[in-house]
Scaffold this motif. Structure first.
Motif, PDB file in Angstrom:
ATOM      1  N   LEU A 224     -32.427  38.580  31.245  1.00 37.51           N
ATOM      2  CA  LEU A 224     -31.343  38.635  32.219  1.00 37.51           C
ATOM      3  C   LEU A 224     -30.045  39.100  31.560  1.00 37.51           C
ATOM      4  CD1 LEU A 224     -30.961  38.088  35.213  1.00 37.51           C
ATOM      5  CD2 LEU A 224     -30.182  35.787  34.649  1.00 37.51           C
ATOM      6  N   SER A 225     -29.796  38.649  30.336  1.00 32.57           N
ATOM      7  CA  SER A 225     -28.628  39.128  29.592  1.00 32.57           C
ATOM      8  C   SER A 225     -28.741  40.634  29.345  1.00 32.57           C
ATOM      9  CB  SER A 225     -28.518  38.399  28.248  1.00 32.57           C
ATOM     10  OG  SER A 225     -28.294  37.021  28.434  1.00 32.57           O
ATOM     11  N   LEU A 226     -29.962  41.096  29.070  1.00 36.35           N
ATOM     12  CA  LEU A 226     -30.189  42.521  28.869  1.00 36.35           C
ATOM     13  C   LEU A 226     -29.847  43.302  30.140  1.00 36.35           C
ATOM     14  CD1 LEU A 226     -31.264  44.785  27.022  1.00 36.35           C
ATOM     15  CD2 LEU A 226     -33.565  44.291  27.920  1.00 36.35           C
ATOM     16  N   TYR A 227     -30.216  42.743  31.287  1.00 37.22           N
ATOM     17  CA  TYR A 227     -29.874  43.364  32.567  1.00 37.22           C
ATOM     18  C   TYR A 227     -28.360  43.475  32.704  1.00 37.22           C
ATOM     19  CZ  TYR A 227     -28.977  43.696  37.580  1.00 37.22           C
ATOM     20  OH  TYR A 227     -28.500  44.067  38.811  1.00 37.22           O
ATOM     21  N   TRP A 228     -27.628  42.410  32.379  1.00 42.84           N
ATOM     22  CA  TRP A 228     -26.162  42.425  32.497  1.00 42.84           C
ATOM     23  C   TRP A 228     -25.543  43.453  31.560  1.00 42.84           C
ATOM     24  CZ3 TRP A 228     -25.865  36.416  32.664  1.00 42.84           C
ATOM     25  CH2 TRP A 228     -25.887  36.001  34.003  1.00 42.84           C
ATOM     26  N   VAL A 229     -26.062  43.540  30.336  1.00 39.90           N
ATOM     27  CA  VAL A 229     -25.526  44.512  29.388  1.00 39.90           C
ATOM     28  C   VAL A 229     -25.678  45.925  29.938  1.00 39.90           C
ATOM     29  CG1 VAL A 229     -25.863  45.567  27.120  1.00 39.90           C
ATOM     30  CG2 VAL A 229     -25.857  43.077  27.334  1.00 39.90           C
ATOM     31  N   ILE A 230     -26.864  46.254  30.396  1.00 40.05           N
ATOM     32  CA  ILE A 230     -27.131  47.614  30.881  1.00 40.05           C
ATOM     33  C   ILE A 230     -26.346  47.915  32.147  1.00 40.05           C
ATOM     34  CG2 ILE A 230     -28.907  49.228  31.653  1.00 40.05           C
ATOM     35  CD1 ILE A 230     -28.960  48.440  28.656  1.00 40.05           C
ATOM     36  N   THR A 231     -26.330  46.972  33.081  1.00 39.91           N
ATOM     37  CA  THR A 231     -25.657  47.238  34.357  1.00 39.91           C
ATOM     38  C   THR A 231     -24.154  47.355  34.170  1.00 39.91           C
ATOM     39  OG1 THR A 231     -25.656  46.640  36.718  1.00 39.91           O
ATOM     40  CG2 THR A 231     -25.265  44.850  35.151  1.00 39.91           C
ATOM     41  N   ASN A 232     -23.563  46.581  33.254  1.00 38.82           N
ATOM     42  CA  ASN A 232     -22.121  46.670  33.037  1.00 38.82           C
ATOM     43  C   ASN A 232     -21.750  47.879  32.177  1.00 38.82           C
ATOM     44  OD1 ASN A 232     -21.051  44.410  34.517  1.00 38.82           O
ATOM     45  ND2 ASN A 232     -22.036  43.078  33.032  1.00 38.82           N
ATOM     46  N   ALA A 233     -22.644  48.253  31.259  1.00 38.06           N
ATOM     47  CA  ALA A 233     -22.422  49.492  30.507  1.00 38.06           C
ATOM     48  C   ALA A 233     -22.469  50.688  31.460  1.00 38.06           C
ATOM     49  CB  ALA A 233     -23.476  49.642  29.413  1.00 38.06           C
ATOM     50  N   PHE A 234     -23.393  50.638  32.403  1.00 36.10           N
ATOM     51  CA  PHE A 234     -23.480  51.683  33.430  1.00 36.10           C
ATOM     52  C   PHE A 234     -22.198  51.704  34.255  1.00 36.10           C
ATOM     53  CE2 PHE A 234     -24.661  53.695  37.374  1.00 36.10           C
ATOM     54  CZ  PHE A 234     -25.651  54.615  37.039  1.00 36.10           C
ATOM     55  N   SER A 235     -21.664  50.531  34.545  1.00 27.38           N
ATOM     56  CA  SER A 235     -20.431  50.438  35.342  1.00 27.38           C
ATOM     57  C   SER A 235     -19.251  51.074  34.624  1.00 27.38           C
ATOM     58  CB  SER A 235     -20.118  48.970  35.666  1.00 27.38           C
ATOM     59  OG  SER A 235     -21.084  48.420  36.529  1.00 27.38           O
ATOM     60  N   VAL A 236     -19.201  50.920  33.302  1.00 28.49           N
ATOM     61  CA  VAL A 236     -18.117  51.544  32.526  1.00 28.49           C
ATOM     62  C   VAL A 236     -18.178  53.058  32.684  1.00 28.49           C
ATOM     63  CG1 VAL A 236     -17.211  51.970  30.212  1.00 28.49           C
ATOM     64  CG2 VAL A 236     -17.933  49.660  30.851  1.00 28.49           C
ATOM     65  N   GLY A 237     -19.371  53.628  32.481  1.00 24.25           N
ATOM     66  CA  GLY A 237     -19.527  55.067  32.649  1.00 24.25           C
ATOM     67  C   GLY A 237     -19.244  55.515  34.066  1.00 24.25           C
ATOM     68  N   ILE A 242     -16.077  58.321  38.292  1.00 24.54           N
ATOM     69  CA  ILE A 242     -15.620  58.456  39.680  1.00 24.54           C
ATOM     70  C   ILE A 242     -14.353  57.665  40.004  1.00 24.54           C
ATOM     71  CG2 ILE A 242     -17.941  58.956  40.508  1.00 24.54           C
ATOM     72  CD1 ILE A 242     -18.216  56.130  41.468  1.00 24.54           C
ATOM     73  N   ASN A 243     -13.870  56.875  39.052  1.00 24.95           N
ATOM     74  CA  ASN A 243     -12.636  56.133  39.311  1.00 24.95           C
ATOM     75  C   ASN A 243     -11.800  56.065  38.027  1.00 24.95           C
ATOM     76  OD1 ASN A 243     -10.985  54.668  41.179  1.00 24.95           O
ATOM     77  ND2 ASN A 243     -11.584  52.754  40.185  1.00 24.95           N
ATOM     78  N   ASN A 244     -11.714  57.220  37.355  1.00 27.88           N
ATOM     79  CA  ASN A 244     -11.053  57.284  36.051  1.00 27.88           C
ATOM     80  C   ASN A 244      -9.574  56.918  36.183  1.00 27.88           C
ATOM     81  OD1 ASN A 244      -9.709  58.332  33.657  1.00 27.88           O
ATOM     82  ND2 ASN A 244     -11.648  59.345  33.217  1.00 27.88           N
ATOM     83  N   PRO A 245      -9.157  55.800  35.563  1.00 26.85           N
ATOM     84  CA  PRO A 245      -7.760  55.368  35.735  1.00 26.85           C
ATOM     85  C   PRO A 245      -6.750  56.332  35.125  1.00 26.85           C
ATOM     86  CG  PRO A 245      -8.848  54.071  34.042  1.00 26.85           C
ATOM     87  CD  PRO A 245      -9.911  54.894  34.684  1.00 26.85           C
TER      88      PRO A 245
END
Length: 279
Positions: A224-237, A242-245
């Motif tokens: 589950l931690s692995l899922y969080w790492v991948i999904t949040n790393a994906f969120s950064v990209g 699409i929402n580059n500050p």
């Protein structure tokens, strides 16, 4: 606004049903019955196993690829949510003006303010509840993955790199990474927000959410931690794409400067017209 509330209530009810239906700890297999167990949990297990076979039977890689596929599938929904959030942020000055226009909290004033807010949202093409949809979509996915790991003996006993997927990360590497990527996503999102006087609350979430993720990841299976790492790393990209500050703030600064230039040119034109009349 009412239609939006109905949609939110519907999704909330569905999520609650999924949570309540997922309380079983019985092993899940092809013989499992019920919509949640047979069609959701078991198919998650099958999908992860199938993807794992592409990488020599590594269930860790199966979870990583499965997570990326899920994020790609919901990417259009995330794009819609981000686009709607940006529009909502741009409306904040007008919303604050409406609040100042209706300072009283009596029923008539509140109704009038809500009607004007509804009209403002409609003109801007904004759905105020759109930001909740991706979260409500991801919650059953996270819960299903958690159940798939715990209720499938093969996934629970699978290993990946230095860890056993059904146990906690012994070196706390995944919890740290999950917290870092969560913070990066929140920080990038906060950087794109205009100064509306509410950044204190946003900042609290920016630092509070990674802490919550870190503490939770310390106490859940490594899968589950692995899922969080991948999904949040994906969120950064995804955020940078699409929402580059940096791009948003540059465009906002250029727009503000163009507005100031127009106002300055207008003042000069008025002064010239005044001088000409005096002549």
């Amino acid at each position: 606004m009412k239609e939006g509330k109905k949609a939110l209530a519907l999704f909330g009810a569905l999520s609650l049903v999924l949570v309540l239906s997922a309380c079983s700890t019985d092993p899940v297999n092809s013989q499992s019955t019920g919509f949640w167990d047979h069609y959701i949990i078991w198919n998650f297990v099958r999908a992860i196993k199938a993807l794992s076979n592409l990488f020599g039977g590594s269930y860790g890689w199966g979870i990583i690829i499965f997570t990326i596929i899920v994020r790609i599938i919901i990417l259009p929904l995330m794009f819609y949510q981000i686009k709607s959030s940006r529009k909502t942020m741009d409306l904040q000055p007008q919303l604050k003006e409406l609040q100042a226009k209706y300072p009283d909290r009596d029923q008539d004033s509140m109704r009038a303010m809500q009607e004007e807010q509804k009209k403002l949202y409609a003109e801007a093409g904004v759905n105020p509840v759109a930001g909740c949809l991706p979260l409500l979509v991801q919650m059953p996915v996270l819960l299903a993955l958690y159940q798939a790991i715990f209720r499938s003996q093969e996934l629970k006993t699978g290993t990946f790199m230095w860890m056993q997927l059904g146990d906690k990360d012994p070196y706390f590497i995944l919890p740290v990474l999950a917290a870092i990527f969560t913070f990066a996503t929140s920080k990038l999102s906060m950087m794109s927000q205009p100064d509306t006087g509410q950044k204190g609350m946003t900042a609290a979430m920016t630092y509070g959410m990674p802490l919550m993720i870190f503490i939770t990841a310390l106490n859940v299976p490594a899968a589950l931690s692995l899922y969080w790492v991948i999904t949040n790393a994906f969120s950064v990209g995804q955020t940078l794409l699409i929402n580059n500050p940096f791009k948003i703030n540059r465009e906002r600064a250029e727009k503000e400067q163009a507005k100031k230039d127009r106002e300055r040119d207008l003042k000069k034109a008025k002064k010239r017209a005044l001088r000409n009349r005096k002549k």
